[in-house]
Design a protein around this motif. Structure first.
Motif, PDB file in Angstrom:
ATOM      1  N   ASN A 188      48.436  18.562  21.518  1.00 32.85           N
ATOM      2  CA  ASN A 188      48.500  18.218  20.095  1.00 32.85           C
ATOM      3  C   ASN A 188      48.336  16.713  19.894  1.00 32.85           C
ATOM      4  O   ASN A 188      49.295  16.002  19.596  1.00 32.85           O
TER       5      ASN A 188
ATOM      6  N   TYR B 119      42.105  17.530  10.841  1.00 39.08           N
ATOM      7  CA  TYR B 119      42.276  18.979  11.019  1.00 39.08           C
ATOM      8  C   TYR B 119      40.930  19.639  11.318  1.00 39.08           C
ATOM      9  O   TYR B 119      40.815  20.466  12.221  1.00 39.08           O
TER      10      TYR B 119
ATOM     11  N   ARG C 252      45.834  18.678  15.413  1.00 42.85           N
ATOM     12  CA  ARG C 252      46.921  19.395  14.730  1.00 42.85           C
ATOM     13  C   ARG C 252      48.173  18.548  14.563  1.00 42.85           C
ATOM     14  O   ARG C 252      49.259  19.063  14.331  1.00 42.85           O
TER      15      ARG C 252
ATOM     16  N   MET D   6      50.175  21.163  10.296  1.00 43.28           N
ATOM     17  CA  MET D   6      50.062  20.048  11.225  1.00 43.28           C
ATOM     18  C   MET D   6      51.430  19.393  11.440  1.00 43.28           C
ATOM     19  O   MET D   6      52.303  19.454  10.569  1.00 43.28           O
TER      20      MET D   6
END
Length: 306
Positions: free
Chosen positions: A42, A66, A71, A98
């Protein structure tokens, strides 16, 4: 509360474990179901990192992030934004599923108001920043706030300075812990005047504070400069690490621009089960749209460790 349960709740609150949504953001005409493949980790860009491709509006940049498969975000300057802007950012992140990464706790600068000195006025500024962090967290959804204890107080012994830092951080943890907020202590390489320098020094302090609200921010760029042996040192201190940041060395630009083997490091983080934001705390080697596109490609390259 067990550390694993505490961090799990914090990650869920920031949306780090939420699946992708098919909603459409007002910040962009693109729909999120057209987004690129998500990354294995992430990674979290920051404001301005895609200003040429997405425009100067941070909300538009978040939507663009995005759509490129990111994310998470991080925003060191969140404390300086208006409450209204903080809420807008938090609402968009929640809508897209997110995660909000770190924001810097307002204590007056990395070296200023050093907790190592044990002075009441310095501690009061830090504790005021902790109370402010609680309100900021409510608006933006962020559960991690960066703390740098400050410079050495060289008129005191190292042991006395360490004790002062531990005492102050315990007071801060008492404020943050009921709200599920984690202050992540960041050892830095910017100047030898800074008190916090290595991962095992930070590990000792976190163990002494003994709170799920006091953990390590392991910035790979700074730790490469200060101590090296990155994966081994992460493994030794893993129980106290709650947040990761990146940046290649030398130059503090995106992965693939320096000496650090980020593909191996990211593979290690993935295998450890790290689910948090990996903050992209660095500059960009290129310029304009081409530089920003190359940044995305660099993360695709080092993320291909499966």
């Amino acid at each position: 509360m067990k550390r694993s349960e505490f961090l799990q709740k914090g990650l869920m609150a920031t949306g780090a474990l939420v699946a992708g949504s098919s909603l459409t953001s007002n910040a962009s005409t693109q729909t999120v179901n057209k987004a690129a493949k998500t990354f294995n980790l992430n990674y979290g860009p920051h404001d301005g990192m895609f200003k040429n491709l997405a425009g100067n509006n941070f909300l538009d940049q978040i939507q663009f992030m995005y759509d490129q498969g990111f994310r998470g975000i991080e925003d060191n300057g969140m404390s300086g934004r208006s409450p209204q802007e903080q809420e807008k950012i938090g609402n968009l992140l929640a809508k897209l599923g997110m995660a909000m990464g770190v924001f810097v706790l307002n204590k007056g600068g990395n070296g200023a108001n050093t907790l190592a000195a044990g002075k009441k006025d310095h501690i009061d500024i830090f504790l005021k920043g902790c109370h402010e962090a609680v309100e900021i967290s409510k608006r933006c959804g962020g559960k991690f706030t960066t703390v740098v204890p400050g410079d050495f107080a060289r008129n005191l012994s190292l042991d006395m300075q360490t004790a002062h830092v531990i005492d102050a951080l315990r007071k801060g943890a008492e404020i943050l812990e009921p709200h599920g907020i984690v202050m992540v202590l960041e050892p830095l390489s910017d100047t030898p005047d800074l008190f916090l320098r290595t991962s095992n020094q930070t590990y000792l302090i976190c163990r002494a504070v003994n709170s799920p609200s006091c953990k390590i921010l392991y910035d790979i760029y700074h730790m490469q400069r200060n101590e090296g042996d990155l994966i081994a040192n992460m493994e030794r201190t893993w129980s106290e690490i709650a947040y990761i940041q990146t940046g290649d060395n030398p130059g503090r630009k995106e992965p693939t621009t320096g000496e650090i083997n980020y593909k191996n490091i990211f593979k290690y983080l993935y295998e450890k089960g790290y689910k948090g934001v990996v903050g992209m705390e660095h500059g960009i080697s290129g310029s304009g749209k081409d530089g920003e596109q190359r940044l995305i490609e660099a993360y695709r390259e080092v993320d291909a460790f499966m």
